[in-house]
Enzyme design. Structure first.
Site, PDB file in Angstrom:
ATOM      1  N   HIS A  25       0.834  -1.204   0.000  1.00 34.94           N
ATOM      2  CA  HIS A  25       0.000   0.000   0.000  1.00 34.94           C
ATOM      3  C   HIS A  25       0.867   1.252   0.000  1.00 34.94           C
ATOM      4  CE1 HIS A  25       0.741   0.645   4.244  1.00 34.94           C
ATOM      5  NE2 HIS A  25       0.150  -0.477   4.600  1.00 34.94           N
ATOM      6  N   HIS A  84       4.106   1.395   2.190  1.00 30.87           N
ATOM      7  CA  HIS A  84       5.263   0.669   1.643  1.00 30.87           C
ATOM      8  C   HIS A  84       5.848   1.437   0.461  1.00 30.87           C
ATOM      9  CE1 HIS A  84       2.463  -2.676   3.056  1.00 30.87           C
ATOM     10  NE2 HIS A  84       3.451  -2.664   3.934  1.00 30.87           N
ATOM     11  N   CYS A 130       2.314 -11.059  21.171  1.00 32.28           N
ATOM     12  CA  CYS A 130       1.387 -10.433  20.220  1.00 32.28           C
ATOM     13  C   CYS A 130       1.697 -10.968  18.830  1.00 32.28           C
ATOM     14  CB  CYS A 130       1.536  -8.908  20.227  1.00 32.28           C
ATOM     15  SG  CYS A 130       0.592  -8.145  18.878  1.00 32.28           S
ATOM     16  N   CYS A 166       2.657  -8.310  16.159  1.00 32.99           N
ATOM     17  CA  CYS A 166       4.039  -7.814  16.206  1.00 32.99           C
ATOM     18  C   CYS A 166       5.048  -8.952  16.075  1.00 32.99           C
ATOM     19  CB  CYS A 166       4.329  -7.101  17.516  1.00 32.99           C
ATOM     20  SG  CYS A 166       3.333  -5.654  17.796  1.00 32.99           S
ATOM     21  N   CYS A 221      -1.267  -4.777  23.795  1.00 33.81           N
ATOM     22  CA  CYS A 221      -0.115  -4.489  22.949  1.00 33.81           C
ATOM     23  C   CYS A 221      -0.197  -3.014  22.538  1.00 33.81           C
ATOM     24  CB  CYS A 221      -0.158  -5.387  21.707  1.00 33.81           C
ATOM     25  SG  CYS A 221       0.769  -4.698  20.326  1.00 33.81           S
ATOM     26  N   HIS A 274      -1.017  -2.739  18.562  1.00 33.34           N
ATOM     27  CA  HIS A 274      -2.273  -3.238  17.999  1.00 33.34           C
ATOM     28  C   HIS A 274      -3.476  -3.058  18.906  1.00 33.34           C
ATOM     29  CE1 HIS A 274       0.810  -5.280  15.580  1.00 33.34           C
ATOM     30  NE2 HIS A 274      -0.076  -5.185  14.620  1.00 33.34           N
ATOM     31  N   LYS A 299      -3.996   5.844  11.265  1.00 31.69           N
ATOM     32  CA  LYS A 299      -2.950   5.149  10.518  1.00 31.69           C
ATOM     33  C   LYS A 299      -3.584   4.280   9.451  1.00 31.69           C
ATOM     34  CE  LYS A 299       0.932   2.088  10.568  1.00 31.69           C
ATOM     35  NZ  LYS A 299       1.440   0.814  11.022  1.00 31.69           N
ATOM     36  N   LYS A 322      -4.490  -2.306   6.619  1.00 23.77           N
ATOM     37  CA  LYS A 322      -5.473  -3.170   5.981  1.00 23.77           C
ATOM     38  C   LYS A 322      -6.635  -3.446   6.942  1.00 23.77           C
ATOM     39  CE  LYS A 322      -5.883  -7.525   3.663  1.00 23.77           C
ATOM     40  NZ  LYS A 322      -6.089  -8.724   4.450  1.00 23.77           N
TER      41      LYS A 322
HETATM   42  O1  ME8 Z   1       7.406  -4.377   9.736  1.00 22.27           O
HETATM   43  N1  ME8 Z   1       2.985   5.183   6.655  1.00 22.27           N
HETATM   44  O2  ME8 Z   1       6.970  -5.143   7.604  1.00 22.27           O
HETATM   45  P1  ME8 Z   1       5.668  -4.321   7.211  1.00 22.27           P
HETATM   46  C1  ME8 Z   1       4.273   5.132   6.297  1.00 22.27           C
HETATM   47  N2  ME8 Z   1       8.608  -7.170   7.952  1.00 22.27           N
HETATM   48  N3  ME8 Z   1       4.958   3.991   6.117  1.00 22.27           N
HETATM   49  C2  ME8 Z   1       4.308   2.839   6.313  1.00 22.27           C
HETATM   50  C3  ME8 Z   1       2.940   2.817   6.683  1.00 22.27           C
HETATM   51  C4  ME8 Z   1       2.278   4.065   6.858  1.00 22.27           C
HETATM   52  N4  ME8 Z   1       0.995   4.163   7.180  1.00 22.27           N
HETATM   53  N5  ME8 Z   1       2.563   1.529   6.784  1.00 22.27           N
HETATM   54  C5  ME8 Z   1       3.650   0.766   6.469  1.00 22.27           C
HETATM   55  C6  ME8 Z   1       7.623  -5.134   8.802  1.00 22.27           C
HETATM   56  N6  ME8 Z   1       4.709   1.553   6.172  1.00 22.27           N
HETATM   57  C7  ME8 Z   1       8.788  -6.110   8.874  1.00 22.27           C
HETATM   58  C8  ME8 Z   1      10.066  -5.367   8.584  1.00 22.27           C
HETATM   59  S1  ME8 Z   1      12.715  -5.255   8.278  1.00 22.27           S
HETATM   60  C9  ME8 Z   1      14.002  -6.189   8.711  1.00 22.27           C
HETATM   61  C10 ME8 Z   1      11.309  -6.187   8.699  1.00 22.27           C
HETATM   62  C11 ME8 Z   1       6.048   1.091   5.746  1.00 22.27           C
HETATM   63  O3  ME8 Z   1       5.172  -4.931   5.954  1.00 22.27           O
HETATM   64  C12 ME8 Z   1       7.135   1.605   6.676  1.00 22.27           C
HETATM   65  O4  ME8 Z   1       8.359   1.537   6.009  1.00 22.27           O
HETATM   66  O5  ME8 Z   1       4.755  -4.196   8.351  1.00 22.27           O
HETATM   67  C13 ME8 Z   1       7.094   0.580   7.776  1.00 22.27           C
HETATM   68  O6  ME8 Z   1       8.248   0.594   8.609  1.00 22.27           O
HETATM   69  C14 ME8 Z   1       6.989  -0.677   6.957  1.00 22.27           C
HETATM   70  O7  ME8 Z   1       6.102  -0.318   5.857  1.00 22.27           O
HETATM   71  C15 ME8 Z   1       6.440  -1.869   7.723  1.00 22.27           C
HETATM   72  O8  ME8 Z   1       6.245  -2.904   6.800  1.00 22.27           O
END
Ligand code: ME8
Length: 662
Positions: free
Chosen positions: A19, A22, A127, A130, A144, A147, A296, A299
């Site tokens: 989304h 990302h 959790c 997380c 948590c 969440h 925030k 999904k």
């Molecule tokens: O945490 N605003 O993956 P994830 C801005 N797999 N950036 C956002 C966002 C938002 N509302 N939502 C998501 C994980 N992001 C782990 C990471 S790394 C070794 C492992 C972006 O799929 C932002 O970069 O939940 C956030 O840190 C990341 O997606 C979390 O992605």
């Protein structure tokens, strides 16, 4: 030898489609990498997907697939999206890659051999969202903090990493290197996490009888590695740690993450590196959240913005520009299409687009589209040159220090000054007066400044920069439009003022950013939201209009049904009402300007904390009434099983809050 620049994004979980959040992090990484390429550095850009852990297993089960089938599908969606957003990474890592697994095992063995991993029994609050245990102190009201759900208490034997041993050293390192974690507020946050005393040793294993989907520990085949320990290692496993050429060339690098994953990157990761004797990363660059109406985006809340739709609708580069310009890196920002259109019209259509359009068409009219020679410089010209040098210097300095919005604003100081220079020099008057030499100097200076603007824009708007440079007679190789950096180094631009070829024919018009109108429905939506309270009053006062002679007892006429406004809502808050055993009080996002307060007599059936984030079906136009002194404006629909058990009615899939049920 040129210096190197290695940039990473988080590796994203594959339990959901990519989304806007990302896309933002990955577009920032792409822009930073392009910026450093423009500085003449040797760059490497890594992104990827995080494919192990409970969450993935659960998502795969829900989709009726094996974990491997499931991760292949969603990882493929991430890989397919990035090129469509102009992102050119060098490497895409998946934690299910055999090479990554082998390197994670080597790292685990090294830390184990150093004596920093031990076996012990532990009970903790787990959790699943997380994928981690929380200590009692870390929970907020037993929930948590990320969440707002109640974690499961799990007691089991596991392997632990002696993280606490390295915490005093880490605090010292952060204090001595003030920009190790930036911006400053996140550095302070990590320091206070360490100082709070809430951090303990890190549980780094999961017994296979509970979770099989992970990397097996090299020293115990009954356990798999904790997903975060595995995931963080991607940043060096991708480079071939410990002996790969890329590791030697590019590590240590720069990490880019949002604040949700500050702790694993600010605490777990540096202590892991220290234990294994691996140099620490250079900087942890932390940004805020993109919010949708102050919530925030996620999904589970059903308010996800699809980046590709925005890029297709408004143009890829306009979308990229908006993201970098409208978020102050480090703080949260609100996303709306209206804000995007406003930014587009102000900066791209009015300032940049207008500049190129008017200067190129004047050059066509006065010099048959040929680049005129630069003559003697007047005081105004020298002032413009000084402003241009300052603006470029500020842009380079700010952008390089992850202040993207301010950097672009500094570049726009030049764009705005160029439009003013056109007005103050009035080329049309010089033309009328027949002062060709002065007219030529004015136009040439404008064109040279425009080349500098286009060059500086390349990191953020690669396609636009390529098109603008092409209009100025400096095309990039067509096949590599997005990949190859334009000739020139933004640092070597100082004093470079005659780059265009005098006499060469350039474009005679430019219309890259025609103004956008704010669509009627967006305006109406806004008006309706502003007017809604008044309308609701009218609706309450109006008499029932169903024709009495047609009604049959127990039968709702179509007109009766039509009066009901049923909508999908997302629960933002849920709590008990003091001294009312049966009542819960909800704040529900119905896609309106403000969340709705709705009271419901279902307290005996649900724990309020477990309902936050759930979608529900709501009667949205029920006349508001007061219950126990609180206004309730609507009704939440439930289904009652024969044994009296209640279930909340919800849509079959995630839908936008406020969606009409018909
Ligand atoms: O945490 N605003 O993956 P994830 C801005 N797999 N950036 C956002 C966002 C938002 N509302 N939502 C998501 C994980 N992001 C782990 C990471 S790394 C070794 C492992 C972006 O799929 C932002 O970069 O939940 C956030 O840190 C990341 O997606 C979390 O992605």
């Amino acid at each position: 030898m040129s210096s190197t620049f290695y940039i990473t994004t988080p590796i994203y979980y594959v339990n959901a489609r990519p989304h806007l959040g990302h896309a933002y992090t990955t577009i920032v990484a792409d822009s930073l990498r392009r910026f450093h390429t423009l500085l003449g550095e040797d760059t490497w850009f890594l992104t990827g997907t995080d494919e192990h852990g409970d969450k993935i297993v659960k998502a795969a089960e829900a989709a009726g697939q094996t974990p491997q089938e499931f991760v292949d599908g969603i990882s493929g969606q991430f890989q397919a999206l990035w090129p469509k957003l102009g992102i050119k990474h060098d490497q895409f890592i998946r934690t299910t890659d055999a090479d990554h697994k082998a390197r994670v095992q080597a790292f685990l063995q090294k830390v184990y051999d150093n004596g920093d991993i031990y076996f012990g029994e532990h009970g903790g609050h787990y959790c699943t969202g997380c994928e981690r245990f929380y200590t009692e102190k870390e929970l907020e009201n037993g929930l948590c903090p990320q969440h707002l759900t109640k974690p499961d208490f799990i007691q089991e034997k596991n392997y632990f990493f002696r993280m606490s041993k390295y915490l005093p050293w880490l605090a010292g390192h952060i204090r001595e290197n003030p920009d190790f974690i930036r911006p400053e507020r996140y550095r302070n946050e990590v320091l206070s996490m360490i100082e709070s005393g809430a951090l303990e040793d890190l549980c780094i294993s999961r017994p296979k009888n509970r979770l099989e989907w992970g990397i097996e520990l090299p020293f115990d085949k009954d356990y798999v590695c904790y997903v975060w320990f595995d995931a963080l290692l991607n940043y060096i496993s991708a480079l071939g740690w410990p002996d790969g050429d890329k590791y030697a060339a590019y590590w240590p690098g720069e990490h880019l993450v949002a604040k949700d994953i500050l702790k694993p990157h600010g605490v777990f990761w540096p202590t892991m590196l220290k234990s294994a004797g691996v140099p620490l990363y250079k900087h942890l660059n932390v940004h805020g959240y993109w919010l949708i109406k102050d919530t925030k985006m996620s999904k589970s809340l059903g308010n996800v913005v699809e980046p590709i739709k925005m890029a297709e609708h408004y143009g890829l580069d306009a979308f990229r520009y908006f993201l970098l310009r409208d978020m102050q890196f480090g703080s949260d920002a609100s996303f709306s299409e209206e804000a995007l259109i406003t930014r587009f019209n102000a900066d791209l259509a009015n300032d940049l687009g207008n500049l190129f359009s008017r200067v190129l068409s004047m050059n066509a009219k006065y010099f048959e589209s040929k680049v005129p020679p630069m003559g003697e410089l007047a005081e105004d010209d020298k002032a413009l040159i000084e402003l241009a040098e300052n603006s470029r210097r500020n842009y380079v300095q700010l952008f390089g220090n992850i202040r993207f919005s301010q950097g672009l604003d500094a570049l726009w100081d030049l764009v705005r000054a160029l439009n003013k220079y056109v007005d103050s020099q009035a080329p049309w008057t010089l033309f009328k007066q027949g002062d060709t030499a002065r007219l030529g100097t004015v136009i040439r200076l404008l064109l040279e400044c425009m080349r500098k603007v286009a060059l500086c824009l390349w990191p953020v708007m690669p396609g636009t920069a390529a098109a603008l440079l092409e209009q100025l007679g400096q095309p990039l190789p067509a096949s590599e439009r997005f990949g190859v950096a334009p000739a020139g180094n933004v640092n070597d631009e100082e004093g470079v003022w005659e780059c265009l070829a005098t006499g060469s024919v350039i474009a005679s018009a430019s219309n890259l950013f025609p103004r956008l109108e704010i669509p009627e429905e967006m305006k109406e939506d806004k008006k309706a939201k502003q007017k809604k309270p008044a309308k609701e009053k009218e609706a309450k006062a109006a008499p029932a209009s169903a024709p009495a002679e047609m009604s049959v007892p127990g039968v709702a006429e179509y007109a009766d049904f039509q009066k009901l406004e049923l909508r999908v809502g997302t629960i933002l808050e849920a709590g008990r009402v003091p001294k009312a055993d049966k009542l819960l009080c909800f704040k529900i996002d119905l896609g309106e300007a403000e969340p709705r307060q709705i009271l419901s007599g279902i307290a005996e059936h649900f724990e309020p904390e477990t309902l936050v984030g759930r979608q529900v079906c709501v009667v949205a136009n029920l006349a508001p009434r007061k219950i126990r002194g609180l206004v309730s404006a609507g009704m939440i629909l439930t289904a009652e099983a024969p044994d009296g058990k209640l279930t909340l009615l919800a849509p079959g899939g995630d839908v936008a809050p406020g969606s009409k049920i018909s």
